[in-house]
Design a protein around this motif. Structure first.
Motif, PDB file in Angstrom:
ATOM      1  N   CYS A   1       1.355  -7.191   8.364  1.00  0.00           N
ATOM      2  CA  CYS A   1       0.248  -8.104   8.412  1.00  0.00           C
ATOM      3  C   CYS A   1       0.584  -9.326   7.573  1.00  0.00           C
ATOM      4  O   CYS A   1       1.074  -9.205   6.458  1.00  0.00           O
TER       5      CYS A   1
ATOM      6  N   CYS B   1      -5.796   4.150   0.479  1.00  0.00           N
ATOM      7  CA  CYS B   1      -6.068   3.013  -0.405  1.00  0.00           C
ATOM      8  C   CYS B   1      -6.340   1.745   0.411  1.00  0.00           C
ATOM      9  O   CYS B   1      -6.100   1.703   1.607  1.00  0.00           O
TER      10      CYS B   1
ATOM     11  N   GLN C   1      -2.748   2.809  12.053  1.00  0.00           N
ATOM     12  CA  GLN C   1      -1.360   2.609  11.630  1.00  0.00           C
ATOM     13  C   GLN C   1      -0.582   1.808  12.663  1.00  0.00           C
ATOM     14  O   GLN C   1      -0.983   1.704  13.810  1.00  0.00           O
TER      15      GLN C   1
ATOM     16  N   LEU D   1       0.851  -1.187   0.000  1.00  0.00           N
ATOM     17  CA  LEU D   1       0.000   0.000   0.000  1.00  0.00           C
ATOM     18  C   LEU D   1       0.884   1.233   0.000  1.00  0.00           C
ATOM     19  O   LEU D   1       1.889   1.282   0.710  1.00  0.00           O
TER      20      LEU D   1
ATOM     21  N   ARG E   1      -8.935   2.174   8.439  1.00  0.00           N
ATOM     22  CA  ARG E   1      -8.225   3.367   7.997  1.00  0.00           C
ATOM     23  C   ARG E   1      -7.618   4.073   9.224  1.00  0.00           C
ATOM     24  O   ARG E   1      -8.276   4.207  10.249  1.00  0.00           O
ATOM     25  N   HIS E   2      -6.395   4.490   9.130  1.00  0.00           N
ATOM     26  CA  HIS E   2      -5.660   5.202  10.190  1.00  0.00           C
ATOM     27  C   HIS E   2      -5.244   4.322  11.365  1.00  0.00           C
ATOM     28  O   HIS E   2      -4.667   4.824  12.320  1.00  0.00           O
TER      29      HIS E   2
ATOM     30  N   LYS F   1       5.206  -2.271   2.909  1.00  0.00           N
ATOM     31  CA  LYS F   1       5.278  -0.920   2.367  1.00  0.00           C
ATOM     32  C   LYS F   1       6.723  -0.691   1.986  1.00  0.00           C
ATOM     33  O   LYS F   1       7.593  -1.458   2.370  1.00  0.00           O
TER      34      LYS F   1
ATOM     35  N   ALA G   1      -6.273  -2.704   0.514  1.00  0.00           N
ATOM     36  CA  ALA G   1      -5.811  -3.978  -0.042  1.00  0.00           C
ATOM     37  C   ALA G   1      -6.536  -5.107   0.671  1.00  0.00           C
ATOM     38  O   ALA G   1      -6.565  -5.157   1.896  1.00  0.00           O
ATOM     39  N   TYR G   2      -7.163  -5.984  -0.091  1.00  0.00           N
ATOM     40  CA  TYR G   2      -7.894  -7.103   0.488  1.00  0.00           C
ATOM     41  C   TYR G   2      -7.333  -8.424  -0.020  1.00  0.00           C
ATOM     42  O   TYR G   2      -6.864  -8.508  -1.146  1.00  0.00           O
TER      43      TYR G   2
ATOM     44  N   LYS H   1      -8.398  -7.464   5.247  1.00  0.00           N
ATOM     45  CA  LYS H   1      -8.888  -6.196   4.683  1.00  0.00           C
ATOM     46  C   LYS H   1      -8.014  -5.121   5.295  1.00  0.00           C
ATOM     47  O   LYS H   1      -8.059  -4.896   6.503  1.00  0.00           O
ATOM     48  N   ILE H   2      -7.233  -4.493   4.475  1.00  0.00           N
ATOM     49  CA  ILE H   2      -6.250  -3.559   5.018  1.00  0.00           C
ATOM     50  C   ILE H   2      -6.464  -2.175   4.446  1.00  0.00           C
ATOM     51  O   ILE H   2      -6.499  -1.993   3.239  1.00  0.00           O
ATOM     52  N   GLN H   3      -6.626  -1.210   5.327  1.00  0.00           N
ATOM     53  CA  GLN H   3      -6.895   0.154   4.868  1.00  0.00           C
ATOM     54  C   GLN H   3      -5.915   1.165   5.449  1.00  0.00           C
ATOM     55  O   GLN H   3      -6.205   2.343   5.543  1.00  0.00           O
ATOM     56  N   ALA H   4      -4.771   0.685   5.890  1.00  0.00           N
ATOM     57  CA  ALA H   4      -3.736   1.588   6.383  1.00  0.00           C
ATOM     58  C   ALA H   4      -2.414   1.091   5.840  1.00  0.00           C
ATOM     59  O   ALA H   4      -2.219  -0.112   5.684  1.00  0.00           O
ATOM     60  N   ASP H   5      -1.511   2.019   5.512  1.00  0.00           N
ATOM     61  CA  ASP H   5      -0.317   1.573   4.786  1.00  0.00           C
ATOM     62  C   ASP H   5       0.849   1.185   5.674  1.00  0.00           C
ATOM     63  O   ASP H   5       1.681   0.394   5.281  1.00  0.00           O
ATOM     64  N   ASN H   6       0.889   1.704   6.898  1.00  0.00           N
ATOM     65  CA  ASN H   6       2.050   1.410   7.726  1.00  0.00           C
ATOM     66  C   ASN H   6       1.740   0.286   8.705  1.00  0.00           C
ATOM     67  O   ASN H   6       1.625   0.508   9.903  1.00  0.00           O
ATOM     68  N   VAL H   7       1.543  -0.905   8.180  1.00  0.00           N
ATOM     69  CA  VAL H   7       1.162  -2.028   9.032  1.00  0.00           C
ATOM     70  C   VAL H   7       1.995  -3.248   8.668  1.00  0.00           C
ATOM     71  O   VAL H   7       2.549  -3.327   7.577  1.00  0.00           O
TER      72      VAL H   7
END
Lengths: 480, 237, 248
Positions: free
Chosen positions: B181, A399, B147, A394, B144-145, A424, A401-402, B173-179
């Motif tokens: 997983c 945005c 993080q 991401l 989202r958020h 990332k 991602a699923y 289901k991922i809606q944050a970029d700094n994770v």
């Protein structure tokens, strides 16, 4: 990466967004039995094909428009689409030098010269413009090897036995909503037949171009690979920029008999819609399926998905023959408002069947990127193996991602592994590039290409170069 | 009949709950964990039929450690939803199911990472014999958020019979970029190399198999630190 | 070449460098020594512009230009090179392509033409010898799966290719066995000339048996507390840092 480093401006240019100003013969909008009969008539089809179309249409009418994918878009008005559009000057020219100069120029601009003396070295091309194939190169040369490469509309007339046997056999029109629609209204696509014991002497490719606004392109492709034969098939696609959405609902069927091998590669570069508003772009709703019917047969899908406003596509393999192999290598990059719901199905029926899935999703801007996959090991599939790896990246905090895999195992001797990670671009990696003098944009592009390397190396060399360039272009200005 | 139980783990409290049901159950647990609380939840179901829902909400710095042991009669369904609502909230879900005959185990988990810097770890192991069936369906949703979330999910199925069936749906289901997983699933039978190794050391095939199956199960049982419970479990298996 | 004036650096509100001053001329080798957490690596990262380390005070002049506001890639193209203490792994990115990409950005900024892969390969042959690293590492991904020693040699290879004016070698000697240490030291010596300068950051005197410094500085609590010639390093080795900290 730092938040302030990611901007959403990206007024990147879509190089293929031009429209060819050519007089076309266009059906009026709408879908009914009359239109379908007219399509069949225009294509000079034998009665069996019209029957097939009408049956599919009747079935389609009973089906609801599916909404289960992770994509959002307004309801499609299927009566507001032109189902047929063809350049007026074209009855197809067997002599390529007599092709309409405007069409010739269009394909030159797309980098696919069609003229005899200029045509691409070592790759045969079937060029499809809206609803018709306008040129097929190297046809005669291929025929010397017994390889048939022609528009499917031509195959329907010339090779009814093969068509009757295989068309709709792998993807029946009852399969899903868009497969039914496609069966009713498909216009053109490519037909490939590789006879026994033949390694196709050159790569075959189809190039799809949608030119007319509000036109649906209903591609139908069928590839048959007889015993001990092999083929490499490449698919490319582009479309002009329009504010309205265009529908591309394709059905692709592959059959590999004993020991046969089909490698199908796609670099998809449809117009993705306006980067700012998300307006326009192609809806790409595609059913692609390959049947490994014979022993030790192999079907390999490689796709680089960068275009389309919405992609909805699951190239799949049915591994019926013992020891058959299915592969799926995919890179899907979504930027701005793009949405992709893509993945694969590997259905293991035969003994010792093997499948590999490598799926890479990159989500940037406000985009959505979903992997959806199914691996099924049936009771009879002794010693089946599957390995699946899904990596997502991401960029930015808007945005998604699923990852939605389903793994069903009905045989204890199976070995099935699924791994998925999310990553990332690390600040350390970025800084390492910068310390060597490389600016952020170039660094991001290189790191993402590295992330996709496993899939890119599966592409034919010329496609691999194109894919690398395309990724760079798609990411341009997405990093500040 | 379904009934509801509400449990609140108060601020700074450390608690262990051991649920060993003797009768068939159909219970919804609603557990709220306040700041800095710790809960170890051990849920052992042996030879019963059950459909339980467990909803757990975690506040900042709270920590949940769940262990599910299921030996179903007919069907056991565990529905587990965890909401991580504060920084440093963390949850561990570990599960071992041993299923035989025509019995079924269904584990469904939903982990919502609603706040940044929370972590979750899931390990679901199933041992399937005879005509048994397992289904694992797990969704990690990083909002989202949210993080700096760390989330892991792993499902492993050991098939001992040709007529057993397993389904895995590990979902993200991922809606944050700094994770960070990751999820994974593996399904297979006893490793033949390992089996051979043990046999070559003089173990009978039955002994060797039992040893390897116990090894597969042990990873989960070892999460139980209460000696008495652990002992009785080992006996049971 | 490099003038650091009254430099203070804070990260997470903790002062790591405090009024540090350092002058380096072309042709010199400076060694910076100090205990863990003394600020050695911070100094290196601040010079090259790592985003986590921002100067709160002072200036860094490189060939007369204050570089503190320049992006890290610009600083690199001016000719400042850092050999990382822990070189980053970049999976999937081919080492040779990476080197060429870096080389060509330098070429471009100096108004020279870019080299194509074949021309670059010729250039690389000599550089591989200098860095004493096998050609096979070119085909692998950047630092991915390299051993500690291979990573350090790969850093030296990059230095050999980019020919920086100022090279900062951050613990180039850590984690190396004696053979690798000699090899790396030899490479550094052969890259040294009268027009470039080197800052060598280290814990140990060991590498100074092979590389002869002009100056040795000891850094403590973000300041240079003592400067001298190489004999200072010998003294430190014998007496330990404690001696210097208590008797500056």
């Amino acid at each position: 990466m730092k938040k302030q480093n990611i901007k959403n401006i990206a007024n990147q240019k879509y190089k293929f967004g031009f429209k060819t100003d050519i007089e076309s013969y266009i059906f009026k909008k709408g879908l009914n039995e009359k239109i379908i009969t007219q399509i069949s008539k225009n294509k000079n089809e034998p009665p069996y094909m019209l029957e097939f179309r009408l049956k599919a249409f009747k079935h389609w009418l009973t089906m609801p428009e599916p909404r289960w994918s992770c994509t959002t878009y307004p309801e499609i008005d299927f009566q507001d689409i032109h189902y047929y559009s063809a350049p007026k000057t074209n009855p197809k020219k067997e002599n390529l030098n007599k092709i309409d100069p405007k069409l010739k120029k269009t394909y030159d601009k797309l980098g696919i010269p069609l003229l005899e003396q200029k045509k691409l070295e070592g790759i045969a091309v079937d060029a499809i413009f809206d609803s018709v194939s306008v040129a097929t190169t190297y046809k005669a040369q291929l025929m010397e090897y017994g390889v048939i490469f022609c528009p499917i509309s031509e195959a329907i007339q010339k090779y009814p036995d093969l068509i009757k046997k295989y068309l709709g056999a792998i993807v029946p029109y009852t399969d899903n909503f868009y497969a039914a629609l496609n069966a009713a209204v498909f216009t053109d696509g490519s037909f490939v037949y590789i006879p026994e014991n033949t390694i196709c002497p050159m790569d075959l490719s189809s190039y799809f171009r949608i030119n007319t606004e509000k036109t649906g392109q209903f591609e139908r492709t069928l590839i048959i690979c007889e015993k001990n034969s092999q083929v490499n098939y490449l698919e490319g696609c582009t479309a002009p920029k329009f504010d309205t959405n265009q529908l591309h609902a394709a059905t692709v069927e592959l059959v590999a008999l004993d020991n046969a091998s089909i490698k199908y590669s796609t670099v998809q570069n449809w117009f993705a819609g306006d980067p700012e508003t998300g307006k326009g772009g192609i809806y790409n709703f595609v059913t692609k399926r390959g049947l490994c019917q014979g022993k030790k047969s192999k079907i390999s899908w490689t796709q680089v998905e960068t275009g389309s406003a919405i992609t909805w596509k699951y190239p799949s393999c049915i591994l019926k023959g013992d020891d058959s192999i299915g592969e799926f290598y995919s890179v899907a990059l979504t930027n701005h408002h793009q949405q992709a719901d893509t993945g694969t199905k590997m259905i293991h029926l035969g003994k010792n069947t093997k499948s590999t899935i490598i799926s890479i999703g990159i989500s940037v801007g406000k985009a959505v990127n979903a992997y959806r996959g199914e691996v099924k090991i049936s009771k009879a599939a002794t010693n089946a193996r599957n390995y699946t790896q899904c990596d997502s990246m991401l960029m930015g905090d808007q945005c998604d991602a699923y990852t939605f895999p389903i793994i069903e195992v009905n045989n204890a001797s199976a070995t099935v592994e699924h791994e998925a990670t999310t990553s990332k671009i690390s600040e350390d990696q970025l800084f390492y590039f910068q310390q060597r003098g490389i600016d952020t944009e170039q660094a991001v592009s290189a790191i993402i290409n590295g992330f996709c390397e496993e899939v890119f190396k599966k592409l034919p060399p010329e496609f691999s170069v194109e894919a690398t360039k395309l990724l760079g272009l798609k990411l341009e200005n997405s990093v500040g | 009949m379904a009934h509801h139980k509400s449990i609140i783990i108060k601020k700074n409290i450390v608690k262990t709950l051991i649920l060993t049901e003797k009768k068939d159950t159909d219970i919804t647990y609603n557990i709220t964990m306040q700041k800095n609380s710790k809960l170890t939840l051990i849920n052992i179901k042996n030879n019963i039929k059950s459909t339980d829902h467990t909803n757990i909400i975690l506040a900042e710095n709270s920590s949940l450690n769940c262990i599910y042991i299921s030996l179903p009669k007919e069907t056991i369904e565990n529905h587990i939803q965890v909401d991580l609502n504060g920084k440093n909230a963390n949850c561990k879900l570990n599960s071992l199911s041993i299923v035989n005959k025509e019995n079924k185990i269904i584990n469904k988990t939903l982990i919502n990472h609603n706040f940044s810097e929370s972590t979750s770890d899931q390990l679901f192991k199933n041992i399937l014999n005879d005509h048994s069936y397992s289904e694992f369906s797990g969704l990690i949703h990083i909002k989202r958020h949210a993080q700096k979330t760390k989330a892991n999910q792993l499902n492993k199925n050991l098939l001992l019979s040709d007529t057993a069936k397993s389904i895995a749906k590990p979902q993200l289901k991922i809606q944050a970029d700094n994770v960070k997983c990751a999820h994974g699933s593996s399904t297979g039978q006893i490793n033949q190399d390992e089996l051979f190794y043990l046999q070559s050391r003089g173990l009978t095939i039955k002994q060797a198999k039992t040893m390897l199956i116990m090894g597969f199960a042990k990873e989960i049982i070892d999460f139980i630190t209460i000696k008495k419970v652990k002992k009785s479990l080992e006996k049971l298996l | 070449m490099l003038k650091i004036k009254n430099l203070s650096v804070k990260t997470n509100n903790i002062e790591i460098l405090n009024n540090l001053n350092l002058h380096i001329k072309a042709g010199e080798i400076h060694v910076i020594m100090g205990t863990n957490g003394s600020g050695k690596s911070t100094l290196a990262k601040t010079i090259v512009g790592h985003p986590q380390f921002k100067a709160s005070k002072g200036e860094i002049l490189f060939e007369g230009q204050n570089i503190l506001k320049l992006a890290p890639d610009k600083r690199a193209r001016l000719g400042i090179f850092l050999s990382f203490q822990y070189p980053t792994e970049i999976p999937g990115v081919n080492n040779a392509s990476f080197l060429r990409m870096a080389y060509n950005t330098h070429q471009k900024s100096q108004g020279h033409p870019a080299l194509d892969p074949l021309e670059f390969e010729d250039l690389l042959q000599n550089k591989l010898k200098i860095a004493n690293i096998s050609e096979k590492y070119l085909d692998r991904a950047v630092n991915a799966g390299f051993s500690g020693g291979e990573k350090k040699k790969n850093e030296i290879l990059q230095m050999a290719v980019l020919e920086p004016k100022l090279a900062i070698l951050d613990e180039i000697d850590s984690g190396l066995d004696i053979d690798a240490l000699k090899s790396v030291a030899n490479s550094v010596n052969s890259l040294k000339n009268k027009n470039n300068a080197i800052i060598l950051i280290t814990h140990y005197q060991r590498i100074l048996n092979y590389i002869k410094p002009d100056y040795v500085h000891v850094i403590h609590k973000g300041q240079i507390i003592k400067s001298g010639d190489k004999t200072l390093a010998h003294k430190l080795e014998k007496k330990g840092y404690e001696w210097l900290i208590t008797n500056p």
